[in-house]
Design a protein around this motif. Structure first.
Motif, PDB file in Angstrom:
ATOM      1  N   SER A  84       0.987  -1.225   0.068  1.00  0.00           N
ATOM      2  CA  SER A  84       0.064  -0.105   0.038  1.00  0.00           C
ATOM      3  C   SER A  84       0.755   1.200   0.045  1.00  0.00           C
ATOM      4  O   SER A  84       1.845   1.352   0.753  1.00  0.00           O
ATOM      5  N   ILE A  85       0.380   2.166  -0.749  1.00  0.00           N
ATOM      6  CA  ILE A  85       1.153   3.286  -0.815  1.00  0.00           C
ATOM      7  C   ILE A  85       0.691   4.353   0.299  1.00  0.00           C
ATOM      8  O   ILE A  85      -0.193   4.480   0.426  1.00  0.00           O
ATOM      9  N   PRO A  86       1.794   4.924   0.722  1.00  0.00           N
ATOM     10  CA  PRO A  86       1.640   5.641   2.193  1.00  0.00           C
ATOM     11  C   PRO A  86       1.001   6.989   1.924  1.00  0.00           C
ATOM     12  O   PRO A  86       1.561   8.154   2.327  1.00  0.00           O
ATOM     13  N   ASP A  87       0.018   6.971   1.139  1.00  0.00           N
ATOM     14  CA  ASP A  87      -0.695   8.444   0.782  1.00  0.00           C
ATOM     15  C   ASP A  87      -2.214   8.250   1.083  1.00  0.00           C
ATOM     16  O   ASP A  87      -2.840   7.761   0.291  1.00  0.00           O
ATOM     17  N   PRO A  88      -2.832   8.672   2.374  1.00  0.00           N
ATOM     18  CA  PRO A  88      -3.978   8.594   2.424  1.00  0.00           C
ATOM     19  C   PRO A  88      -5.158   9.502   1.629  1.00  0.00           C
ATOM     20  O   PRO A  88      -6.211   8.883   1.424  1.00  0.00           O
ATOM     21  N   ALA A  89      -4.704  10.409   0.765  1.00  0.00           N
ATOM     22  CA  ALA A  89      -5.416  10.935  -0.166  1.00  0.00           C
ATOM     23  C   ALA A  89      -5.411  10.363  -1.496  1.00  0.00           C
ATOM     24  O   ALA A  89      -6.185  10.756  -2.609  1.00  0.00           O
ATOM     25  N   LEU A  90      -4.481   9.199  -1.689  1.00  0.00           N
ATOM     26  CA  LEU A  90      -4.660   8.566  -2.925  1.00  0.00           C
ATOM     27  C   LEU A  90      -5.777   7.985  -3.292  1.00  0.00           C
ATOM     28  O   LEU A  90      -6.490   7.131  -2.626  1.00  0.00           O
ATOM     29  N   ARG A  91      -6.464   8.365  -4.565  1.00  0.00           N
ATOM     30  CA  ARG A  91      -7.712   7.587  -4.994  1.00  0.00           C
ATOM     31  C   ARG A  91      -7.787   8.086  -6.462  1.00  0.00           C
ATOM     32  O   ARG A  91      -7.468   8.911  -7.007  1.00  0.00           O
ATOM     33  N   LEU A  92      -8.565   6.934  -7.341  1.00  0.00           N
ATOM     34  CA  LEU A  92      -8.600   7.046  -8.683  1.00  0.00           C
ATOM     35  C   LEU A  92      -9.736   8.025  -8.862  1.00  0.00           C
ATOM     36  O   LEU A  92     -10.677   7.738  -8.382  1.00  0.00           O
ATOM     37  N   ASP A  93      -9.494   8.826  -9.684  1.00  0.00           N
ATOM     38  CA  ASP A  93     -10.670   9.697 -10.059  1.00  0.00           C
ATOM     39  C   ASP A  93     -11.337   9.201 -11.419  1.00  0.00           C
ATOM     40  O   ASP A  93     -10.841   9.257 -12.379  1.00  0.00           O
ATOM     41  N   PRO A  94     -12.587   8.537 -11.088  1.00  0.00           N
ATOM     42  CA  PRO A  94     -12.989   7.783 -12.466  1.00  0.00           C
ATOM     43  C   PRO A  94     -13.432   8.631 -13.568  1.00  0.00           C
ATOM     44  O   PRO A  94     -13.192   8.510 -14.812  1.00  0.00           O
ATOM     45  N   ALA A  95     -13.639   9.930 -13.295  1.00  0.00           N
ATOM     46  CA  ALA A  95     -14.110  11.066 -14.519  1.00  0.00           C
ATOM     47  C   ALA A  95     -12.670  11.220 -15.380  1.00  0.00           C
ATOM     48  O   ALA A  95     -12.844  11.047 -16.671  1.00  0.00           O
ATOM     49  N   SER A  96     -11.562  11.404 -14.613  1.00  0.00           N
ATOM     50  CA  SER A  96     -10.323  11.686 -15.520  1.00  0.00           C
ATOM     51  C   SER A  96      -9.350  10.830 -15.788  1.00  0.00           C
ATOM     52  O   SER A  96      -8.582  10.558 -16.905  1.00  0.00           O
ATOM     53  N   GLY A  97      -9.656   9.358 -15.102  1.00  0.00           N
ATOM     54  CA  GLY A  97      -8.874   8.165 -15.114  1.00  0.00           C
ATOM     55  C   GLY A  97      -7.312   8.432 -14.445  1.00  0.00           C
ATOM     56  O   GLY A  97      -6.660   7.504 -14.647  1.00  0.00           O
ATOM     57  N   HIS A  98      -7.215   9.397 -13.795  1.00  0.00           N
ATOM     58  CA  HIS A  98      -5.929   9.824 -13.143  1.00  0.00           C
ATOM     59  C   HIS A  98      -6.116   9.730 -11.516  1.00  0.00           C
ATOM     60  O   HIS A  98      -7.153   9.833 -11.122  1.00  0.00           O
ATOM     61  N   TYR A  99      -5.114   9.289 -11.053  1.00  0.00           N
ATOM     62  CA  TYR A  99      -5.018   9.183  -9.632  1.00  0.00           C
ATOM     63  C   TYR A  99      -4.927  10.614  -8.899  1.00  0.00           C
ATOM     64  O   TYR A  99      -4.061  11.414  -9.082  1.00  0.00           O
ATOM     65  N   HIS A 100      -5.810  10.898  -7.957  1.00  0.00           N
ATOM     66  CA  HIS A 100      -5.557  12.097  -7.096  1.00  0.00           C
ATOM     67  C   HIS A 100      -4.716  11.919  -6.020  1.00  0.00           C
ATOM     68  O   HIS A 100      -4.555  10.567  -5.540  1.00  0.00           O
ATOM     69  N   TYR A 101      -3.569  12.650  -5.518  1.00  0.00           N
ATOM     70  CA  TYR A 101      -2.559  12.373  -4.628  1.00  0.00           C
ATOM     71  C   TYR A 101      -2.378  13.578  -3.541  1.00  0.00           C
ATOM     72  O   TYR A 101      -2.942  14.541  -4.171  1.00  0.00           O
ATOM     73  N   GLY A 102      -1.864  13.119  -2.435  1.00  0.00           N
ATOM     74  CA  GLY A 102      -1.778  14.167  -1.471  1.00  0.00           C
ATOM     75  C   GLY A 102      -0.435  14.938  -1.829  1.00  0.00           C
ATOM     76  O   GLY A 102       0.213  14.714  -2.568  1.00  0.00           O
ATOM     77  N   GLU A 103      -0.405  16.161  -0.940  1.00  0.00           N
ATOM     78  CA  GLU A 103       0.776  17.350  -1.202  1.00  0.00           C
ATOM     79  C   GLU A 103       2.199  16.769  -0.284  1.00  0.00           C
ATOM     80  O   GLU A 103       2.024  16.436   0.684  1.00  0.00           O
ATOM     81  N   PRO A 104       2.983  16.659  -1.200  1.00  0.00           N
ATOM     82  CA  PRO A 104       4.180  16.219  -0.685  1.00  0.00           C
ATOM     83  C   PRO A 104       4.747  17.333   0.646  1.00  0.00           C
ATOM     84  O   PRO A 104       4.233  18.471   0.334  1.00  0.00           O
TER      85      PRO A 104
END
Ligand SMILES: [Fe+2]
Ligand SMILES: [Fe+2]
Length: 330
Positions: A257-277
């Motif tokens: 598991s990737i250590p980013d609680p904000a990570l999720r697939l955005d079905p509309a764009s097909g891209h993953y949303h990710y948290g701020e480094p």
């Protein structure tokens, strides 16, 4: 690696340059032509490329250190041979890149002096420690994986010698990424202790790797000129997104598991949303305050001193060959 994260600030492209030459130069770039060493080029283009290629070369050379530390501790002969080949490749990448930079009128000695004095930068990622064998997997999979995202577009860089060097470099980076992924896969299919090692390595390397792409484009004001010059083809955020989109399914395949609680697939764009480094951490590492900055430079300086006799001997031999032959028998 390993260049994008340092976001080159283009030098002033204006100056006394002949307008007509500048127009022809830009027209060639617009038409996807290559600029070669003897062609006219704006001073800003030359300086920007020297800085970028030198930083890239330094990153390859310093990048040998975290993995070099594990060559003697590789768990099997096969792993040792593969890691040795990978680290040697990185040294070779440094050499091609120093040669490419030299075609722009800077000497290798000058570039190395700037690295050793701490004046030149290299990729932030190599200032993190490699603590376990699983880090060899994480580095190959993630660091070389990120490097590929940065470097594939550089194969189409407008400067010919840099673009050509990148073609071979990218082929080798692809092998590096695969050998890293294979180490991770072996650990993940092993005992639970081995899988934990792999997860721990992913936890420690994920955010530094996400930061390799450099600050968000929202905070980057220097890319426009480099885009026009076709030194850079994609923004930092575009490359980061490509990397995350490609890597998340690989982590799923490994069962990690990737250590980013904000990570999720955005079905509309097909891209993953990710948290701020943590950009403060990034800035500190770039400034020289990362976990290993001092150690990395100290090791490079020692290697440079230890190699002095080789350079002196090579120079003496070259001088001897250049000197006119004397005392030959008639
Ligand atoms: Fe490399
Ligand atoms: Fe590599």
């Amino acid at each position: 690696m390993y260049t994008q994260g340092l976001d080159q600030q283009p030098d002033d492209p204006s100056g006394p340059a002949d307008d007509e030459l500048a127009e022809r130069f830009q027209a060639r770039i617009d038409a996807e032509g290559r600029i070669e060493p003897k062609d006219w080029m704006p001073e800003g283009y030359r300086r920007t490329l020297i800085r970028q290629i030198a930083q890239h070369a330094h990153s390859e050379v310093v990048g040998m250190l975290p993995e070099g530390n594990w060559i003697t501790r590789a768990p099997t002969l096969r792993r040792k041979a593969v890691l040795l080949a990978k680290v040697q490749d990185e040294g070779g990448h440094g050499m091609y890149l120093y040669s490419a930079a030299e075609t722009l009128g800077v000497s290798r000695a000058e570039m190395i002096e700037q690295l050793l004095s701490g004046k030149a930068k290299y990729s932030s990622i190599f200032n993190y420690p490699a603590l376990t064998w699983a880090d060899m997997g994480a580095i190959g999979w993630l660091v070389d994986g990120a490097a590929i995202m940065n470097q594939i577009p550089l194969c189409r860089c407008s400067y010919g010698p840099y673009a050509r060097a990148m073609v071979r470099v990218c082929k080798e980076e692809s092998f590096h990424q695969r050998q890293g992924f294979e180490i991770m896969l072996t650990l993940c299919r092993g005992t639970s202790a081995q899988k934990n090692l792999a997860q721990d390595a992913l936890n420690r390397w994920w955010w530094p790797v996400v930061m390799m792409f450099g600050p968000s484009d929202r905070d980057s004001i220097h890319s426009d000129q480099n885009m026009r010059w076709k030194i850079k083809r994609f923004s930092n955020d575009e490359l980061r997104q490509k990397f995350i989109d490609a890597t998340v399914p690989q982590a799923e395949f490994l069962g990690l598991s990737i250590p980013d609680p904000a990570l999720r697939l955005d079905p509309a764009s097909g891209h993953y949303h990710y948290g701020e480094p943590d950009w403060n951490e990034f800035r500190e590492v770039i400034k020289g305050n990362g976990p290993c900055n001092r150690d990395r430079l100290a090791v490079r300086r020692k290697a440079h001193e230890d190699g002095r006799w080789v350079r002196d001997a090579a120079q003496a031999y070259a001088n001897k060959r250049r000197a006119p032959a004397t005392g030959q028998a008639a």
